[in-house]
Write a protein that holds these residues in place. Structure first.
Motif, PDB file in Angstrom:
ATOM      1  N   TRP A 162      -4.845  10.773 -12.863  1.00 22.36           N
ATOM      2  CA  TRP A 162      -4.409  10.238 -14.148  1.00 22.36           C
ATOM      3  C   TRP A 162      -3.007  10.708 -14.542  1.00 22.36           C
ATOM      4  O   TRP A 162      -2.277   9.967 -15.204  1.00 22.36           O
ATOM      5  N   THR A 163      -2.616  11.922 -14.160  1.00 21.57           N
ATOM      6  CA  THR A 163      -1.295  12.426 -14.553  1.00 21.57           C
ATOM      7  C   THR A 163      -0.153  11.590 -13.978  1.00 21.57           C
ATOM      8  O   THR A 163       0.692  11.079 -14.733  1.00 21.57           O
ATOM      9  N   PRO A 164      -0.063  11.392 -12.645  1.00 21.87           N
ATOM     10  CA  PRO A 164       1.027  10.524 -12.142  1.00 21.87           C
ATOM     11  C   PRO A 164       0.884   9.087 -12.589  1.00 21.87           C
ATOM     12  O   PRO A 164       1.887   8.387 -12.779  1.00 21.87           O
ATOM     13  N   LEU A 165      -0.364   8.624 -12.764  1.00 16.47           N
ATOM     14  CA  LEU A 165      -0.566   7.246 -13.216  1.00 16.47           C
ATOM     15  C   LEU A 165       0.007   7.045 -14.616  1.00 16.47           C
ATOM     16  O   LEU A 165       0.706   6.053 -14.878  1.00 16.47           O
ATOM     17  N   THR A 166      -0.257   7.965 -15.525  1.00 21.68           N
ATOM     18  CA  THR A 166       0.249   7.854 -16.894  1.00 21.68           C
ATOM     19  C   THR A 166       1.774   7.925 -16.929  1.00 21.68           C
ATOM     20  O   THR A 166       2.430   7.129 -17.623  1.00 21.68           O
ATOM     21  N   ILE A 167       2.343   8.856 -16.162  1.00 28.01           N
ATOM     22  CA  ILE A 167       3.807   8.974 -16.127  1.00 28.01           C
ATOM     23  C   ILE A 167       4.439   7.712 -15.549  1.00 28.01           C
ATOM     24  O   ILE A 167       5.423   7.180 -16.084  1.00 28.01           O
ATOM     25  N   CYS A 168       3.868   7.214 -14.467  1.00 27.40           N
ATOM     26  CA  CYS A 168       4.400   6.018 -13.816  1.00 27.40           C
ATOM     27  C   CYS A 168       4.334   4.818 -14.750  1.00 27.40           C
ATOM     28  O   CYS A 168       5.307   4.068 -14.898  1.00 27.40           O
ATOM     29  N   TYR A 169       3.199   4.612 -15.395  1.00 25.82           N
ATOM     30  CA  TYR A 169       3.051   3.482 -16.306  1.00 25.82           C
ATOM     31  C   TYR A 169       4.019   3.574 -17.473  1.00 25.82           C
ATOM     32  O   TYR A 169       4.605   2.574 -17.899  1.00 25.82           O
ATOM     33  N   LEU A 203       2.245   4.140  -6.060  1.00 25.11           N
ATOM     34  CA  LEU A 203       1.326   5.151  -6.577  1.00 25.11           C
ATOM     35  C   LEU A 203       0.029   5.176  -5.772  1.00 25.11           C
ATOM     36  O   LEU A 203      -0.500   6.239  -5.445  1.00 25.11           O
ATOM     37  N   MET A 204      -0.496   4.003  -5.422  1.00 21.95           N
ATOM     38  CA  MET A 204      -1.731   3.946  -4.643  1.00 21.95           C
ATOM     39  C   MET A 204      -1.537   4.443  -3.218  1.00 21.95           C
ATOM     40  O   MET A 204      -2.472   4.931  -2.584  1.00 21.95           O
ATOM     41  N   LEU A 205      -0.314   4.319  -2.704  1.00 21.54           N
ATOM     42  CA  LEU A 205      -0.045   4.866  -1.371  1.00 21.54           C
ATOM     43  C   LEU A 205      -0.127   6.388  -1.356  1.00 21.54           C
ATOM     44  O   LEU A 205      -0.383   6.991  -0.309  1.00 21.54           O
ATOM     45  N   THR A 206       0.092   7.002  -2.513  1.00 18.14           N
ATOM     46  CA  THR A 206       0.072   8.467  -2.586  1.00 18.14           C
ATOM     47  C   THR A 206      -1.279   9.013  -3.031  1.00 18.14           C
ATOM     48  O   THR A 206      -1.739  10.036  -2.508  1.00 18.14           O
ATOM     49  N   VAL A 207      -1.940   8.344  -4.012  1.00 18.24           N
ATOM     50  CA  VAL A 207      -3.200   8.894  -4.543  1.00 18.24           C
ATOM     51  C   VAL A 207      -4.361   7.925  -4.414  1.00 18.24           C
ATOM     52  O   VAL A 207      -5.467   8.234  -4.866  1.00 18.24           O
ATOM     53  N   GLY A 208      -4.138   6.776  -3.817  1.00 14.77           N
ATOM     54  CA  GLY A 208      -5.196   5.779  -3.733  1.00 14.77           C
ATOM     55  C   GLY A 208      -5.741   5.608  -2.331  1.00 14.77           C
ATOM     56  O   GLY A 208      -5.702   6.522  -1.501  1.00 14.77           O
ATOM     57  N   ARG A 209      -6.233   4.383  -2.062  1.00 17.81           N
ATOM     58  CA  ARG A 209      -6.818   4.064  -0.768  1.00 17.81           C
ATOM     59  C   ARG A 209      -6.106   2.841  -0.207  1.00 17.81           C
ATOM     60  O   ARG A 209      -5.455   2.094  -0.927  1.00 17.81           O
ATOM     61  N   TRP A 210      -6.290   2.618   1.108  1.00 15.29           N
ATOM     62  CA  TRP A 210      -5.650   1.464   1.726  1.00 15.29           C
ATOM     63  C   TRP A 210      -6.210   0.158   1.178  1.00 15.29           C
ATOM     64  O   TRP A 210      -5.499  -0.841   1.072  1.00 15.29           O
ATOM     65  N   ALA A 211      -7.488   0.156   0.805  1.00 16.50           N
ATOM     66  CA  ALA A 211      -8.064  -1.050   0.206  1.00 16.50           C
ATOM     67  C   ALA A 211      -7.379  -1.376  -1.123  1.00 16.50           C
ATOM     68  O   ALA A 211      -7.179  -2.557  -1.448  1.00 16.50           O
ATOM     69  N   ASP A 212      -7.016  -0.333  -1.881  1.00 24.04           N
ATOM     70  CA  ASP A 212      -6.310  -0.566  -3.144  1.00 24.04           C
ATOM     71  C   ASP A 212      -4.960  -1.225  -2.910  1.00 24.04           C
ATOM     72  O   ASP A 212      -4.548  -2.109  -3.657  1.00 24.04           O
ATOM     73  N   VAL A 213      -4.251  -0.787  -1.856  1.00 21.79           N
ATOM     74  CA  VAL A 213      -2.950  -1.376  -1.541  1.00 21.79           C
ATOM     75  C   VAL A 213      -3.103  -2.855  -1.196  1.00 21.79           C
ATOM     76  O   VAL A 213      -2.318  -3.702  -1.640  1.00 21.79           O
ATOM     77  N   LEU A 214      -4.113  -3.177  -0.415  1.00 22.41           N
ATOM     78  CA  LEU A 214      -4.370  -4.582  -0.069  1.00 22.41           C
ATOM     79  C   LEU A 214      -4.684  -5.410  -1.302  1.00 22.41           C
ATOM     80  O   LEU A 214      -4.206  -6.537  -1.457  1.00 22.41           O
TER      81      LEU A 214
END
Length: 242
Positions: A162-169, A203-214
């Motif tokens: 949530w921390t990088p997500l909030t900053i990024c958004y 962001l998903m490439l760093t803290v997410g999954r490959w399915a999220d990127v797709l």
């Protein structure tokens, strides 16, 4: 029909996790834009309604996923929602064709109930749509936070996400508001779509999954299929005086 099939297919493929992220980004963008819009709030609302098509689909998708999770026949709920959306789209298209061809004549002659209703209550359409959007995205925001938090085993993992997500958004929202003031309406919208989904992909490439990127790549197609046919509406809304 082609647009409806494409958007419905994309929403069926996009996972609830990415749909939740799209919903949260839209909510943050809407709240921040309304706070800073000032006297141009009416123009901002019109632009936001035009831009909300794919985000609204994501909101309905993650809300249904949250409300019907564990149900044995969840696909029937999704099918019913798609059928209802198709019916509303057809009715809106018929209304558009009727108004485009006959509104001036019928409103002056005063013998068409549809045109008279639009003539007398037309100013209430925008507030009604805004209230419906607020209710829909309020439910979707609660569902989105719940869906995302289910993927974490501890509060530490949730905090790391949530921390990088909030900053990024937050940074993306600030950048998008500056772009919309600097560029014409439709061009700014297309630029911000690329920026916000691109930032979400990084962001998903760093803290997410490959399915999220797709799934985010699928969101590019969904946003394009909703926004490209409405470029004239975006230009008209951005050119109006608030």
């Amino acid at each position: 029909m082609l647009q409806f099939v494409i958007v419905t297919g994309i929403l069926a493929v996009v996972g609830s996790r990415v749909a939740s992220l799209v919903v949260l980004e839209f909510c943050l963008r809407a709240v921040s834009g309304l706070v800073t819009a000032g006297p141009d709030s009416n123009k901002f609302l019109q632009q936001l309604l035009v831009q909300s098509q794919f985000s609204l689909g994501c909101a309905l998708s993650c809300s249904l996923h949250f409300l019907h999770e564990g149900a044995s026949q969840r696909w029937l709920c999704l099918l019913l929602a798609a059928a209802l959306s198709w019916f509303l789209a057809r009715q809106a298209t018929r209304l558009l064709h009727h108004v485009t061809a006959l509104y001036e004549l019928h409103s002056s002659q005063r013998y068409c109930g549809i045109c008279l209703c639009l003539l007398t209550h037309g100013r209430g359409l925008l507030p009604m749509l805004c209230r419906a959007m607020v209710i829909t995205f309020s439910v979707a925001a609660v569902a989105a936070v719940s869906i995302i938090n289910r993927h974490f085993l501890s509060a530490t993992e949730a905090l790391k996400f949530w921390t990088p997500l909030t900053i990024c958004y937050t940074l993306l929202v600030v950048y998008m508001q500056e772009e919309q003031h600097r560029l014409p309406g439709s061009q700014a919208v297309l630029n911000t779509v690329v920026v916000r989904l691109g930032g979400l992909m990084v962001l998903m490439l760093t803290v997410g999954r490959w399915a999220d990127v797709l799934h985010i790549l699928m969101c590019f197609l969904g946003e394009a299929s909703c926004l490209i046919p409405t470029m004239d509406l975006l230009d008209a809304a951005s050119s109006q005086i608030g």
